[in-house]
Design a protein around this motif. Structure first.
Motif, PDB file in Angstrom:
ATOM      1  N   LEU A  55       0.560  -1.273   0.009  1.00 54.87           N
ATOM      2  CA  LEU A  55      -0.194   0.152   0.145  1.00 54.87           C
ATOM      3  C   LEU A  55       1.265   1.319   0.210  1.00 54.87           C
ATOM      4  O   LEU A  55       0.408   2.476  -0.505  1.00 54.87           O
ATOM      5  N   ASN A  56       2.051   0.982   0.536  1.00 57.49           N
ATOM      6  CA  ASN A  56       3.418   1.942   0.418  1.00 57.49           C
ATOM      7  C   ASN A  56       3.101   2.470  -0.346  1.00 57.49           C
ATOM      8  O   ASN A  56       3.766   3.788  -1.146  1.00 57.49           O
ATOM      9  N   LEU A  99      -4.086  -2.965  -6.315  1.00 59.99           N
ATOM     10  CA  LEU A  99      -3.077  -4.616  -5.290  1.00 59.99           C
ATOM     11  C   LEU A  99      -4.180  -5.473  -5.961  1.00 59.99           C
ATOM     12  O   LEU A  99      -4.762  -5.342  -5.391  1.00 59.99           O
ATOM     13  N   ILE A 150      -2.598  -2.941   8.701  1.00 63.72           N
ATOM     14  CA  ILE A 150      -2.690  -1.630   7.303  1.00 63.72           C
ATOM     15  C   ILE A 150      -3.242  -0.434   7.349  1.00 63.72           C
ATOM     16  O   ILE A 150      -3.681  -0.528   8.800  1.00 63.72           O
ATOM     17  N   GLN A 163      -5.000   1.880   6.615  1.00 62.35           N
ATOM     18  CA  GLN A 163      -5.921   2.311   5.988  1.00 62.35           C
ATOM     19  C   GLN A 163      -6.825   2.670   5.337  1.00 62.35           C
ATOM     20  O   GLN A 163      -6.808   3.220   3.768  1.00 62.35           O
ATOM     21  N   LEU A 187      -4.160   4.443   3.759  1.00 62.99           N
ATOM     22  CA  LEU A 187      -3.756   4.534   2.566  1.00 62.99           C
ATOM     23  C   LEU A 187      -4.550   4.176   1.178  1.00 62.99           C
ATOM     24  O   LEU A 187      -4.248   4.778   0.204  1.00 62.99           O
ATOM     25  N   ILE A 188      -5.706   3.189   1.633  1.00 66.73           N
ATOM     26  CA  ILE A 188      -6.280   3.320   0.634  1.00 66.73           C
ATOM     27  C   ILE A 188      -7.300   4.455  -0.094  1.00 66.73           C
ATOM     28  O   ILE A 188      -7.935   4.373  -1.135  1.00 66.73           O
ATOM     29  N   LYS A 247      -5.285   7.609  -1.620  1.00 65.21           N
ATOM     30  CA  LYS A 247      -4.368   7.760  -2.625  1.00 65.21           C
ATOM     31  C   LYS A 247      -5.092   7.175  -3.325  1.00 65.21           C
ATOM     32  O   LYS A 247      -5.013   6.494  -4.744  1.00 65.21           O
ATOM     33  N   LEU A 299      -7.461   4.146  -3.938  1.00 67.21           N
ATOM     34  CA  LEU A 299      -6.924   2.017  -4.935  1.00 67.21           C
ATOM     35  C   LEU A 299      -7.873   1.348  -4.330  1.00 67.21           C
ATOM     36  O   LEU A 299      -8.493   1.764  -3.983  1.00 67.21           O
ATOM     37  N   VAL A 333      -7.704  -2.056  -4.447  1.00 63.68           N
ATOM     38  CA  VAL A 333      -7.426  -3.571  -3.955  1.00 63.68           C
ATOM     39  C   VAL A 333      -8.346  -4.485  -4.401  1.00 63.68           C
ATOM     40  O   VAL A 333      -9.301  -4.512  -3.423  1.00 63.68           O
TER      41      VAL A 333
END
Length: 342
Positions: A253-254, A262, A273, A275, A277-278, A281, A283, A285
């Motif tokens: 995640l970083n 991902l 984690i 979270q 970051l999700i 950014k 993201l 997953v």
């Protein structure tokens, strides 16, 4: 016929059995090769943490030759080279209409129901796939694991929109990671693919497929407290996570850029984690299981890339030496894909 039965963990027995009969939609297959994967190793050691049964004919990666067909079978005849699904799906439920690997009534050949570790097996025709007459049977047994990698990559492709031109990291250099790398380079046309693993045997193989091998220091990043640091440390558009190691998953995640994807096939019981970051950014997953739906294209891919596909096989054993093969497979410093020959 001889059947090689995993009666209990660490207890492999050779049994004499009657060659099974077939029904109208069934095919009798003479098995020639069975591949070993991580699931087989965990079943052998008694450490498999998913649904499973003993005693069991192990083996969900296999190839063989059609011996006999039922009167309702079309498209297959004696002498055809075939391989087959790991997933025993119903084909009728709502889940099957989306993805047969997620069938509501799913069973797994070689894990929850008998696999292919016998001289002859019976399969319904819907679980079988025909290969070219010139196909290498040892390589044909690679179809299932490569299909697992391709099924994940197709999901990632759907989320990312494109894989070409993206900077991609494959986390883990086991068989699925190497298969994903090979597909990314040879099927999807990706130029910039990194692979990370701690084992030199695996990274050397990845180099032969055209991967870059980043140092572990390059992959150590810390989550920042502002957007500039969060975004500035990120370096990959797509990460394929195959290790099943919690800190590796968390670090992915970083490493992902904003809007990154991902894709996971590694299974982790629990992981802590960041979270945020999700969210910060944006993201994606996603997970994937099974390879049903990819077999036909993967069979062609293997046939067209035989030299490179063959590098995935590190050892050949006779089936009567299956216990020795399992012991060898445990050593990740020397073993990749092991094929058992009948």
């Amino acid at each position: 016929m001889k059947a090689y039965v995993l009666v209990n963990p660490m207890d492999m027995q050779v049994q004499e059995r009657t060659i099974p009969d077939i029904s109208d939609d069934d095919v009798l297959v003479r098995v020639t090769n069975v591949g070993l994967c991580g699931s087989d190793i965990h079943l052998y050691k008694g450490t498999y943490n998913g649904p499973h049964n003993y005693p069991m004919l192990f083996g969900h990666e296999w190839s063989g030759i059609v011996e006999k067909t039922g009167k309702g079978v079309t498209g297959l005849m004696p002498g055809d080279k075939v391989t087959g699904d790991c997933s025993r799906y119903c084909g009728e439920c709502d889940a099957c209409r989306r993805d047969k690997n997620l069938c509501t009534h799913i069973e797994k050949f070689g894990i929850t129901v008998d696999g292919a570790s016998a001289e002859y097996i019976v399969r319904n025709q819907k679980y079988l796939y025909k290969a070219d007459t010139k196909a290498d049977l040892a390589l044909l047994a690679l179809t299932e694991p490569i299909s697992v990698a391709k099924h994940l990559l197709e999901k990632v492709l759907g989320a990312a929109g494109s894989l070409r031109g993206k900077k991609i990291l494959v986390y883990g250099g086991g068989a699925i990671g190497q298969a994903a790398l090979l597909l990314l380079k040879r099927l999807y046309g990706c130029e910039e693919v990194d692979l990370s693993d701690l084992i030199a045997f695996r990274t050397d193989l990845a180099k032969s497929f055209g991967a870059n091998i980043p140092s572990q220091e390059e992959l150590k990043v810390q989550g920042g407290s502002d957007y500039a640091s969060l975004y500035g440390q990120a370096r990959y558009d797509v990460i394929i996570e195959t290790t099943g190691v919690a800190p590796v998953f968390a670090n992915a995640l970083n490493l992902l850029k904003p809007g990154g994807v991902l894709g996971c096939v590694g299974m982790i019981a629990s992981v802590e984690i960041a979270q945020k970051l999700i969210v910060t950014k944006a993201l994606t997953v996603l997970g994937s299981i099974g390879g049903t739906g990819e077999f036909e294209q993967v069979i062609r891919f293997i046939h067209e890339n035989e030299t490179e596909s063959a590098r995935l096989i590190s050892h050949h054993f006779k089936m009567e030496n299956a216990s020795q093969a399992f012991e060898t497979a445990v050593d990740a410093n020397q073993a990749m894909k092991i094929t058992l020959e009948l």
